[in-house]
Enzyme design. Structure first.
Site, PDB file in Angstrom:
ATOM      1  N   GLY A 276       0.833  -1.193   0.000  1.00  0.00           N
ATOM      2  CA  GLY A 276       0.000   0.000   0.000  1.00  0.00           C
ATOM      3  C   GLY A 276       0.866   1.240   0.000  1.00  0.00           C
ATOM      4  O   GLY A 276       2.052   1.187   0.383  1.00  0.00           O
TER       5      GLY A 276
ATOM      6  N   GLN B 125       3.443   9.813   0.594  1.00  0.00           N
ATOM      7  CA  GLN B 125       4.691   9.037   0.645  1.00  0.00           C
ATOM      8  C   GLN B 125       5.554   9.237  -0.595  1.00  0.00           C
ATOM      9  O   GLN B 125       6.717   8.839  -0.617  1.00  0.00           O
ATOM     10  CB  GLN B 125       4.393   7.551   0.863  1.00  0.00           C
ATOM     11  CG  GLN B 125       3.805   7.263   2.242  1.00  0.00           C
ATOM     12  CD  GLN B 125       3.570   5.788   2.438  1.00  0.00           C
ATOM     13  OE1 GLN B 125       2.533   5.278   2.051  1.00  0.00           O
ATOM     14  NE2 GLN B 125       4.533   5.105   3.026  1.00  0.00           N
TER      15      GLN B 125
ATOM     16  N   CYS C 295       5.883  -0.194   6.816  1.00  0.00           N
ATOM     17  CA  CYS C 295       5.566   0.999   6.030  1.00  0.00           C
ATOM     18  C   CYS C 295       6.762   1.341   5.150  1.00  0.00           C
ATOM     19  O   CYS C 295       7.900   1.330   5.637  1.00  0.00           O
ATOM     20  CB  CYS C 295       5.262   2.149   6.989  1.00  0.00           C
ATOM     21  SG  CYS C 295       4.856   3.694   6.176  1.00  0.00           S
ATOM     22  N   LEU C 296       6.523   1.663   3.898  1.00  0.00           N
ATOM     23  CA  LEU C 296       7.632   1.980   2.994  1.00  0.00           C
ATOM     24  C   LEU C 296       8.364   3.258   3.421  1.00  0.00           C
ATOM     25  O   LEU C 296       9.490   3.480   3.015  1.00  0.00           O
ATOM     26  CB  LEU C 296       7.131   2.109   1.548  1.00  0.00           C
ATOM     27  CG  LEU C 296       6.688   0.791   0.892  1.00  0.00           C
ATOM     28  CD1 LEU C 296       6.203   1.032  -0.528  1.00  0.00           C
ATOM     29  CD2 LEU C 296       7.800  -0.250   0.894  1.00  0.00           C
TER      30      LEU C 296
ATOM     31  N   HIS D  90      -4.256   1.864   7.873  1.00  0.00           N
ATOM     32  CA  HIS D  90      -2.849   2.310   7.864  1.00  0.00           C
ATOM     33  C   HIS D  90      -2.656   3.438   6.839  1.00  0.00           C
ATOM     34  O   HIS D  90      -2.105   4.490   7.152  1.00  0.00           O
ATOM     35  CB  HIS D  90      -1.930   1.123   7.542  1.00  0.00           C
ATOM     36  CG  HIS D  90      -0.485   1.482   7.398  1.00  0.00           C
ATOM     37  ND1 HIS D  90       0.491   1.032   8.255  1.00  0.00           N
ATOM     38  CD2 HIS D  90       0.160   2.258   6.484  1.00  0.00           C
ATOM     39  CE1 HIS D  90       1.673   1.537   7.888  1.00  0.00           C
ATOM     40  NE2 HIS D  90       1.495   2.277   6.808  1.00  0.00           N
ATOM     41  N   GLU D  91      -3.140   3.208   5.622  1.00  0.00           N
ATOM     42  CA  GLU D  91      -2.960   4.213   4.564  1.00  0.00           C
ATOM     43  C   GLU D  91      -3.761   5.476   4.849  1.00  0.00           C
ATOM     44  O   GLU D  91      -3.310   6.589   4.569  1.00  0.00           O
ATOM     45  CB  GLU D  91      -3.332   3.639   3.194  1.00  0.00           C
ATOM     46  CG  GLU D  91      -2.512   2.432   2.747  1.00  0.00           C
ATOM     47  CD  GLU D  91      -1.005   2.607   2.868  1.00  0.00           C
ATOM     48  OE1 GLU D  91      -0.518   3.760   2.770  1.00  0.00           O
ATOM     49  OE2 GLU D  91      -0.308   1.612   3.080  1.00  0.00           O
TER      50      GLU D  91
ATOM     51  N   HIS E 253      -2.034   7.979   6.961  1.00  0.00           N
ATOM     52  CA  HIS E 253      -1.075   8.847   6.255  1.00  0.00           C
ATOM     53  C   HIS E 253      -1.739  10.134   5.771  1.00  0.00           C
ATOM     54  O   HIS E 253      -1.115  11.192   5.749  1.00  0.00           O
ATOM     55  CB  HIS E 253      -0.476   8.120   5.037  1.00  0.00           C
ATOM     56  CG  HIS E 253       0.622   7.160   5.377  1.00  0.00           C
ATOM     57  ND1 HIS E 253       1.803   7.560   5.945  1.00  0.00           N
ATOM     58  CD2 HIS E 253       0.729   5.819   5.213  1.00  0.00           C
ATOM     59  CE1 HIS E 253       2.592   6.498   6.116  1.00  0.00           C
ATOM     60  NE2 HIS E 253       1.969   5.426   5.687  1.00  0.00           N
TER      61      HIS E 253
END
Ligand code: CO
Length: 176
Positions: free
Chosen positions: A45, A50, A99-100, A141-142, A145
């Site tokens: 995701g 990001q 997380c990236l 989670h996304e 952000h």
């Protein structure tokens, strides 16, 4: 096109993303680039912030288990959510997240087990989706952000302190 990923503790990750108002070519390019970037980093995701764009757009693509060496994250399986809003949530469960923007770090996080979400697709069409499994975790989670939140903010005080210490060391060593 693969874009650069914004890595913690970059201040851009704290921005509250803005509503998307134009479902145009620029949005489609952004979503396409987000897919390329997510795949290049083996993520499931990614939120627009990001890649440094503060708009309320996110993508999720949960890898297929039976891909047998084929394409595990085909583009047509990508869930693209624009201006998502949680309209129902209940229960709770813990799940190990990563997380990236915090590469190489994984920790259990508690979230709602079930969510129902309204969102728009890239063409501005409204949809509703609900889930009580991994997708529900990924959506929450996304969506965090979009509010300028990263999952490590949900850790206990002790775990967070340990993380910050380790992260500082990693940055110093240039490994993140
Ligand atoms: Co993330």
């Amino acid at each position: 096109m693969v874009r650069e990923i914004v890595v913690y503790p970059d201040k851009r990750l704290k921005l509250i993303s803005k509503e998307v108002t134009a479902f145009d070519g620029a949005l489609h390019d952004l979503l396409d680039d987000m897919y390329d970037t997510m795949c290049a980093r083996n993520g499931v995701g990614l939120a627009a912030i990001q890649v440094g764009v503060d708009v309320r757009a996110l993508i999720i693509n949960i890898p297929l288990e039976d891909a047998d060496g084929g394409d595990e994250q085909p583009k047509e399986n990508t869930l693209e959510m624009i201006n998502p809003v949680i309209i129902e949530q209940d229960g709770s469960k813990k799940f190990q997240e990563g997380c990236l923007s915090v590469p190489g770090y994984y920790e259990d996080v508690e979230r709602a087990k079930h969510v129902k979400v309204e969102y728009f697709d890239r063409h501005g069409k409204k949809h509703t989706i609900e889930d009580d499994d991994f997708l529900a975790v990924a959506i929450q989670h996304e969506m965090d952000h979009l509010e300028g939140k990263v999952f490590i903010e949900k850790l206990s005080y002790t775990k967070r302190k340990k993380f910050e210490k380790e992260w500082k060391r990693k940055i110093k060593e240039g490994v993140v």
